[in-house]
Design an enzyme around this catalytic site. Structure first.
Site, PDB file in Angstrom:
ATOM      1  N   MET A 103      29.936  31.599   3.429  1.00 39.89           N
ATOM      2  CA  MET A 103      29.500  30.690   4.507  1.00 39.89           C
ATOM      3  C   MET A 103      28.682  31.432   5.552  1.00 39.89           C
ATOM      4  O   MET A 103      28.815  31.186   6.755  1.00 39.89           O
ATOM      5  CB  MET A 103      30.707  30.009   5.158  1.00 39.89           C
ATOM      6  N   GLY A 125      37.176  23.271  -3.440  1.00 42.90           N
ATOM      7  CA  GLY A 125      36.305  24.242  -4.080  1.00 42.90           C
ATOM      8  C   GLY A 125      36.869  25.645  -3.972  1.00 42.90           C
ATOM      9  O   GLY A 125      37.491  26.013  -2.972  1.00 42.90           O
ATOM     10  N   LYS A 159      33.147  12.968   3.558  1.00 44.37           N
ATOM     11  CA  LYS A 159      32.629  11.807   4.290  1.00 44.37           C
ATOM     12  C   LYS A 159      33.565  11.340   5.397  1.00 44.37           C
ATOM     13  O   LYS A 159      33.303  10.326   6.040  1.00 44.37           O
ATOM     14  CB  LYS A 159      32.365  10.661   3.316  1.00 44.37           C
ATOM     15  N   THR A 189      38.000  32.046  -7.063  1.00 39.64           N
ATOM     16  CA  THR A 189      37.263  32.060  -5.802  1.00 39.64           C
ATOM     17  C   THR A 189      35.827  32.508  -6.009  1.00 39.64           C
ATOM     18  O   THR A 189      35.542  33.434  -6.787  1.00 39.64           O
ATOM     19  CB  THR A 189      37.942  32.978  -4.774  1.00 39.64           C
ATOM     20  N   PRO A 235      34.501  27.855  -8.627  1.00 40.55           N
ATOM     21  CA  PRO A 235      33.254  28.075  -7.897  1.00 40.55           C
ATOM     22  C   PRO A 235      32.143  27.077  -8.161  1.00 40.55           C
ATOM     23  O   PRO A 235      31.130  27.104  -7.468  1.00 40.55           O
ATOM     24  CB  PRO A 235      32.832  29.469  -8.368  1.00 40.55           C
ATOM     25  N   ASP A 262      36.861  17.827  -1.976  1.00 37.85           N
ATOM     26  CA  ASP A 262      35.876  18.455  -1.104  1.00 37.85           C
ATOM     27  C   ASP A 262      34.460  18.248  -1.634  1.00 37.85           C
ATOM     28  O   ASP A 262      34.261  17.900  -2.799  1.00 37.85           O
ATOM     29  CB  ASP A 262      36.145  19.960  -1.007  1.00 37.85           C
ATOM     30  N   ASP A 321      39.258  28.604  -4.113  1.00 35.02           N
ATOM     31  CA  ASP A 321      40.709  28.743  -4.016  1.00 35.02           C
ATOM     32  C   ASP A 321      41.191  28.098  -2.729  1.00 35.02           C
ATOM     33  O   ASP A 321      40.542  28.232  -1.683  1.00 35.02           O
ATOM     34  CB  ASP A 321      41.090  30.228  -4.033  1.00 35.02           C
TER      35      ASP A 321
END
Length: 427
Positions: A340, A256, A225, A286, A180, A203, A258
């Site tokens: 998210m 990042g 990127k 996670t 995390p 990531d 899991d």
């Protein structure tokens, strides 16, 4: 005459190993034998719950009685894990008659074999014998393990890899969960594979300190990127993984959290499988569980929540692209964790309230969990969206909804990053 032992690495796969005793010593010894693939035959009137679980799972055979000499017929090794000297001596005598090496937990001097103190580091196993002193062996073992933990680069030199282990040069991919945010929360296996990688595709949410420890010759691809939209970018990531692996490289896809929790790891595995590239998946911690935990919030708690649901909030509830049944989630009594979801938080909370989730439901938002920049905002379902805006919280952040938010209120959590006060709630 020297009394020094002659060290060996026993290859026990498919070979009969007898363990006499069903207590704590046997509980410690049996897992390594099973890991070596041994055909374990356990003799003991009673077993610990851990050993019984191996029996129930069919991993070993158990005779619920005292030892009989015939138990050693066909055996390659016997481990005596009883504290009765007479019983142990009888096993030793039967082993000596059959020329079977015998490990004695009760009397190392009477044994014909010793179990070393062991540390494992991927394909490398280090076994230490301390001249009959197990504490000395463990002290040396721990020192070696510490050296391996801080090493840089692969354990095997190029000469060894090319000369005796050609399979290590074959291209392959590992999907590794980085956890995390705290670099120390990557798994031991994930960290080891990362230090052995030729190529790392990382990531945006990967802990930067992990990348700082890479060897100088590692090719680092910053996946955040890569141009194009989300779909095209994923196609390019898949192409990089496959191309580098087919060129004989060991590629670590560092993700990042899991790989399989909203990480598109499944798509990457399918792309590699279609190209014939072998893949190892290393689960990660996670943020859906770690972020609440870092803020002192258990996703389940006795008499408070018997369930928790993890949902992606990157698509608005009213979008035709949404696959989430927000109306059904509103009717659940347990914990709801939204990843998210900051951009759509106002719509999400309004939808949950409209479908019956009480506006007074405790809510929390954890930004940049487990890092030195962690911030925690506590609020309610009805007010949390406005409080997030007022507090200027930004992604990455995890939203937690449910009574568990206040289940541990007042408890101090040692080692958690501090959080400045946030408007509308308690930091």
């Amino acid at each position: 005459m020297s009394d020094n032992p002659y060290p060996l690495g026993l290859r026990l796969a498919g070979r009969r190993v007898v363990v006499v005793g069903g207590g704590t010593v046997a509980t410690r010894r049996v897992p390594a034998l099973l890991d070596a693939g041994a055909d374990v035959f356990l003799v003991a009137p009673e077993l610990t719950p851990a050993l019984r679980s191996h029996v129930d799972a069919g991993r070993l055979h158990w005779a619920p009685r005292r030892f009989a000499p015939d138990d050693l017929d066909g055996a390659w090794l016997v481990q005596v894990a009883v504290d009765d000297p007479l019983a142990a001596a009888s096993v030793s005598a039967a082993a000596a008659e059959r020329r079977i090496f015998c490990v004695r937990a009760d009397d190392r001097a009477a044994a014909t074999a010793w179990t070393p103190a062991v540390t494992r580091h991927g394909p490398v196993t280090v076994a230490v014998l301390g001249g009959g002193d197990p504490r000395r062996a463990m002290a040396v073992r721990d020192a070696v393990r510490d050296l391996l933990d801080v090493r840089k680069g692969p354990l095997l030199t190029p000469a060894v890899e090319e000369g005796t282990l050609p399979y290590t040069r074959a291209g392959r991919v590992a999907l590794v969960g980085a956890g995390p945010g705290d670099p120390e929360l990557i798994t031991v296996k994930g960290w080891r594979l990362l230090t052995e990688a030729d190529v790392v595709v990382a990531d945006r949410l990967v802990p930067g300190l992990l990348l700082d420890e890479l060897r100088a010759d590692v090719e680092l691809v910053d996946a955040s990127k890569i141009p194009y939209g989300p779909s095209r970018a994923q196609e390019e990531i898949n192409r990089i993984l496959v191309d580098r692996a087919l060129a004989g490289k060991f590629v670590v896809r560092l993700k990042g959290g899991d790989p399989y929790v909203f990480g598109r790891g499944g798509e990457e595995l399918l792309a590699c499988a279609a190209a014939g590239v072998p893949v190892t998946v290393v689960p990660g911690v996670t943020s859906s569980i770690a972020a609440p935990a870092a803020a002192g919030i258990p996703v389940t708690h006795r008499a408070v929540a018997h369930e928790f649901t993890v949902v992606s909030g990157h698509v608005a509830p009213d979008s035709p692209a949404s696959l989430v049944r927000w109306d059904a989630l509103a009717g659940l009594r347990g914990t709801l964790v939204v990843l998210m979801g900051l951009k759509n938080l106002a719509a999400i909370t309004a939808t949950l309230v409209a479908h019956g989730r009480p506006a007074e439901t405790p809510a929390a938002v954890v930004q940049e969990a487990t890092t030195g920049s962690q911030r925690v905002l506590r609020s309610t379902l009805g007010a949390v969206a406005a409080d997030v805006v007022a507090a200027d919280l930004r992604p990455p952040a995890v939203v937690v909804l449910g009574d568990v938010v206040s289940a541990l209120a007042g408890a101090e959590l040692e080692g958690c990053p501090g959080s400045p006060p946030a408007p509308g709630g308690q930091a």
